[in-house]
Design a protein around this motif. Structure first.
Motif, PDB file in Angstrom:
ATOM      1  N   UNK A   1      34.587  40.245  38.278  1.00  0.00           N
ATOM      2  CA  UNK A   1      33.966  38.994  38.901  1.00  0.00           C
ATOM      3  C   UNK A   1      32.579  38.607  38.281  1.00  0.00           C
TER       4      UNK A   1
ATOM      5  N   UNK B   1      35.692  45.336  51.135  1.00  0.00           N
ATOM      6  CA  UNK B   1      36.767  44.494  51.546  1.00  0.00           C
ATOM      7  C   UNK B   1      38.329  45.182  51.025  1.00  0.00           C
TER       8      UNK B   1
ATOM      9  N   UNK C   1      37.322  32.239  43.773  1.00  0.00           N
ATOM     10  CA  UNK C   1      37.324  32.619  45.317  1.00  0.00           C
ATOM     11  C   UNK C   1      36.077  31.665  45.808  1.00  0.00           C
TER      12      UNK C   1
ATOM     13  N   UNK D   1      37.292  46.230  47.278  1.00  0.00           N
ATOM     14  CA  UNK D   1      36.218  45.558  46.264  1.00  0.00           C
ATOM     15  C   UNK D   1      34.958  45.647  47.432  1.00  0.00           C
TER      16      UNK D   1
ATOM     17  N   UNK E   1      43.900  46.408  46.975  1.00  0.00           N
ATOM     18  CA  UNK E   1      42.940  46.891  46.197  1.00  0.00           C
ATOM     19  C   UNK E   1      41.513  47.006  47.285  1.00  0.00           C
TER      20      UNK E   1
ATOM     21  N   UNK F   1      30.925  41.063  43.748  1.00  0.00           N
ATOM     22  CA  UNK F   1      32.167  41.694  44.035  1.00  0.00           C
ATOM     23  C   UNK F   1      32.347  42.762  43.100  1.00  0.00           C
TER      24      UNK F   1
ATOM     25  N   UNK G   1      43.974  37.954  43.908  1.00  0.00           N
ATOM     26  CA  UNK G   1      43.975  38.351  45.184  1.00  0.00           C
ATOM     27  C   UNK G   1      44.224  37.166  46.194  1.00  0.00           C
ATOM     28  N   UNK G   2      45.281  37.380  46.815  1.00  0.00           N
ATOM     29  CA  UNK G   2      45.565  35.900  47.615  1.00  0.00           C
ATOM     30  C   UNK G   2      45.490  36.019  49.254  1.00  0.00           C
TER      31      UNK G   2
ATOM     32  N   UNK H   1      42.589  38.531  51.873  1.00  0.00           N
ATOM     33  CA  UNK H   1      41.558  39.240  51.949  1.00  0.00           C
ATOM     34  C   UNK H   1      41.343  39.814  53.436  1.00  0.00           C
ATOM     35  N   UNK H   2      40.685  40.927  53.490  1.00  0.00           N
ATOM     36  CA  UNK H   2      40.315  41.315  55.062  1.00  0.00           C
ATOM     37  C   UNK H   2      38.840  40.803  55.109  1.00  0.00           C
ATOM     38  N   UNK H   3      38.408  40.653  56.228  1.00  0.00           N
ATOM     39  CA  UNK H   3      36.998  40.287  56.533  1.00  0.00           C
ATOM     40  C   UNK H   3      35.703  41.134  56.222  1.00  0.00           C
TER      41      UNK H   3
ATOM     42  N   UNK I   1      40.915  32.693  48.571  1.00  0.00           N
ATOM     43  CA  UNK I   1      41.562  32.250  47.052  1.00  0.00           C
ATOM     44  C   UNK I   1      41.494  30.698  46.994  1.00  0.00           C
TER      45      UNK I   1
ATOM     46  N   UNK J   1      35.094  45.702  41.894  1.00  0.00           N
ATOM     47  CA  UNK J   1      36.227  46.369  42.216  1.00  0.00           C
ATOM     48  C   UNK J   1      36.359  47.818  42.243  1.00  0.00           C
TER      49      UNK J   1
ATOM     50  N   UNK K   1      36.119  36.529  55.175  1.00  0.00           N
ATOM     51  CA  UNK K   1      36.926  36.899  54.227  1.00  0.00           C
ATOM     52  C   UNK K   1      36.815  35.981  52.984  1.00  0.00           C
TER      53      UNK K   1
ATOM     54  N   UNK L   1      47.120  42.046  46.280  1.00  0.00           N
ATOM     55  CA  UNK L   1      47.386  41.420  44.714  1.00  0.00           C
ATOM     56  C   UNK L   1      48.520  41.047  44.556  1.00  0.00           C
TER      57      UNK L   1
ATOM     58  N   UNK M   1      30.928  44.775  48.086  1.00  0.00           N
ATOM     59  CA  UNK M   1      29.722  43.695  47.837  1.00  0.00           C
ATOM     60  C   UNK M   1      28.615  44.260  48.538  1.00  0.00           C
TER      61      UNK M   1
END
Lengths: 107, 124
Positions: free
Chosen positions: A99, B95, A36, B37, B35, B45, B111-112, B114-116, A46, B47, A43, B99, B39
């Motif tokens: 990660x 975030x 990523x 996640x 999901x 990151x 994870x293709x 994501x939110x901001x 990927x 999970x 965001x 998935x 930070x």
């Protein structure tokens, strides 16, 4: 849980350079690894899944390789928009997903 | 447009609870697990947990057991995460992420989308 490590922590490069980022898993994750790109305030994006498959819309200058415990993300011909933090993530054995600590690519 | 829209930043006091939301749009909500996640500042990151958007089943990382609840509103295509007994170490960007499974029978996936993120600051 599967511990992921990345090196280097910071990579200083110039536009047009080739950047090679490494990711290691403490145990085999087969090819179940994703990369990523993350920029502040955005965001995560990927780039690569299955260790080597580019996600939709990802430029061909991004390539991934490896399997088992050692993986590489290569950025050929760095562009200004590529300066970011890059994370690898294993999804072979979860929970939890894990990660790496990230590699910051900077000028 | 396929996207995940997250709720706004919050400041909470230690010991309080916070409820975050993640609204999905542009795809069939029930077809993808969501999901969470997080930070923390300067960290990688982490999970936290997930919800099967179809049947509502959830699972959390061990370290959050007893403190996190994830649930959904299928009519609104929103997933919520509540984190309780907040402490300073919970200060982080949170975030939600969608998935994509390897195949129908394989729960592994990447994870293709994501939110901001939602910034939660825990401070007295």
């Amino acid at each position: 849980e599967i511990v992921m490590t990345q090196s280097p922590a910071t990579l200083s490069v110039s536009p047009g350079d080739r950047a090679t980022l490494s990711c290691r898993a403490r145990q085999s994750v087969s090819s179940n690894l994703a990369w990523y790109q993350h920029k502040p305030g955005q965001a995560p994006r990927l780039l690569i899944y299955g260790a080597s498959t580019r996600a939709t819309g990802v430029p061909v200058r991004f390539s991934g390789s490896g399997s088992g415990t050692e993986f590489t993300l290569t950025i050929s011909g760095l562009q200004s928009e590529d300066f970011a933090i890059y994370y690898c993530q294993q999804y072979d054995n979860w929970p939890p997903f894990t990660f790496g600590p990230g590699t910051r690519v900077e000028i | 447009q396929v996207q995940l829209m997250q709720s706004g930043a919050e400041v909470q006091k230690p010991g309080a609870s916070v409820k975050l939301s993640c609204r999905a749009s542009g795809y069939t909500f029930a077809h993808y697990a969501l999901h969470w996640v997080r930070q923390a500042p300067g960290q990688s990151l982490e999970w936290m947990g997930w919800i099967n958007s179809g049947n509502g089943n959830t699972e959390h990382a061990e370290k959050f057991q007893g403190r996190v609840a994830i649930y959904r509103d299928t009519s609104a295509a929103i997933v919520y995460m509540e984190l309780s007994s907040l402490r300073s170490e919970d200060t982080a960007m949170y975030f939600c992420a969608r998935l994509v499974k390897k195949d129908y029978f394989d729960s592994r996936g990447h994870f293709d989308l994501w939110g901001r993120g939602t910034l939660i600051t825990v401070s007295s």
